[in-house]
Design an enzyme around this catalytic site. Structure first.
Site, PDB file in Angstrom:
ATOM      1  N   GLY A  49      -5.314   5.945   0.296  1.00 53.76           N
ATOM      2  CA  GLY A  49      -6.404   4.971   0.295  1.00 53.76           C
ATOM      3  C   GLY A  49      -6.429   4.145  -0.972  1.00 53.76           C
ATOM      4  N   CYS A  50      -6.142   4.779  -2.099  1.00 55.12           N
ATOM      5  CA  CYS A  50      -6.158   4.085  -3.387  1.00 55.12           C
ATOM      6  C   CYS A  50      -4.980   3.115  -3.494  1.00 55.12           C
ATOM      7  CB  CYS A  50      -6.134   5.096  -4.527  1.00 55.12           C
ATOM      8  SG  CYS A  50      -7.548   6.220  -4.500  1.00 55.12           S
TER       9      CYS A  50
END
Length: 260
Positions: free
Chosen positions: A92-93
């Protein structure tokens, strides 16, 4: 002759010591929130004007340079964008960082300076920045003082994914939690590249993607990026690479070259 005896005067009552003054809990609380030392989550809101002096304490760039939010704002043309992420090099990052990378030219067109912010170490963030070819610095806040000051700390030790924008006068333009794409959309709206959502903006924008197990634990506050410092698992690396490839492919389809 009757002798009149003088009546003894009653002793004066003892003076009571002045009651101790109550501590100004509001000022104390405000002060601790301003310098990021408060364990409680700071409450910042759009439209507030913050005192940038010592706000969030001292942080470090991925290159090891000590800095503060005040200095970052002073060095910017019109203000600063801080997007927070739980842990470098997780799926996600990676998606979030690549979206800010791919939209970098448009997002900075009005003079805003972009920074990623997490509790990762300079080594982890440098690896992340280099591998994903990020055109902006990554800020390291292992004690989460700045993260807490902008309201993105999740108890007891996690980091909420979100975005915080402040202008040169210390006025907060955005302070919202959200998924990778939603955090970018917040900045696009400020720069005029994205229409405002129907019904107005909400504090929690978009659906948060289901990242790796360690990423979810950091977002939920069950662990910290420092505790996961040994590095992402093989599964995390594979998912992060796929996320980066998807972001690159989407950018190529849009016809906009990815910054070198």
């Amino acid at each position: 002759m009757v002798e009149l005896r003088k009546r003894k005067e009653a002793p004066a009552p003892a003076a009571h010591p002045p009651a101790p003054k109550k501590a100004n809990s509001l000022n104390s609380s405000s002060s601790s929130k301003a310098n990021g030392s408060s364990a409680a989550k700071s409450t910042v809101a759009v439209g507030d004007v913050i005192n940038l002096e010592d706000f969030g304490g001292e942080i470090e760039t991925n290159d090891g340079e000590k800095t503060t939010l005040k200095k970052l704002v002073e060095d910017s043309q019109t203000g600063v964008v801080l997007f927070t992420y739980p842990k470098a090099s997780t799926p996600g990052c990676t998606t979030q960082a690549c979206l800010f990378r791919d939209g970098y030219s448009q997002l900075t067109a009005t003079g805003l300076s972009i920074y990623g912010l997490s509790t990762d170490s300079p080594k982890s963030n440098t690896t992340f920045k280099t591998k994903q070819n990020l055109p902006y610095p990554l800020l390291c806040d292992p004690a989460a003082t700045l993260i807490a000051a902008i309201g993105m700390k999740k108890a007891p030790k996690g980091t909420t994914r979100g975005v915080f924008v402040v202008d040169k006068d210390g006025k907060i333009l955005a302070a919202e939690a959200g998924g990778p794409a939603a955090t970018v959309e917040v900045v696009k709206r400020l720069t005029g590249d994205e229409p405002a959502p129907a019904g107005g903006a909400s504090t929690e924008i978009g659906d948060k993607p289901q990242g790796s197990k360690v990423e979810q634990e950091i977002e939920e506050g069950k662990t910290s990026a420092q505790e996961a410092e040994d590095g992402p698992s093989g599964e995390d690396v594979a998912q992060a690479e796929v996320a980066a490839q998807v972001a690159d492919s989407a950018q190529k389809l849009d016809g906009t070259p990815v910054p070198a």
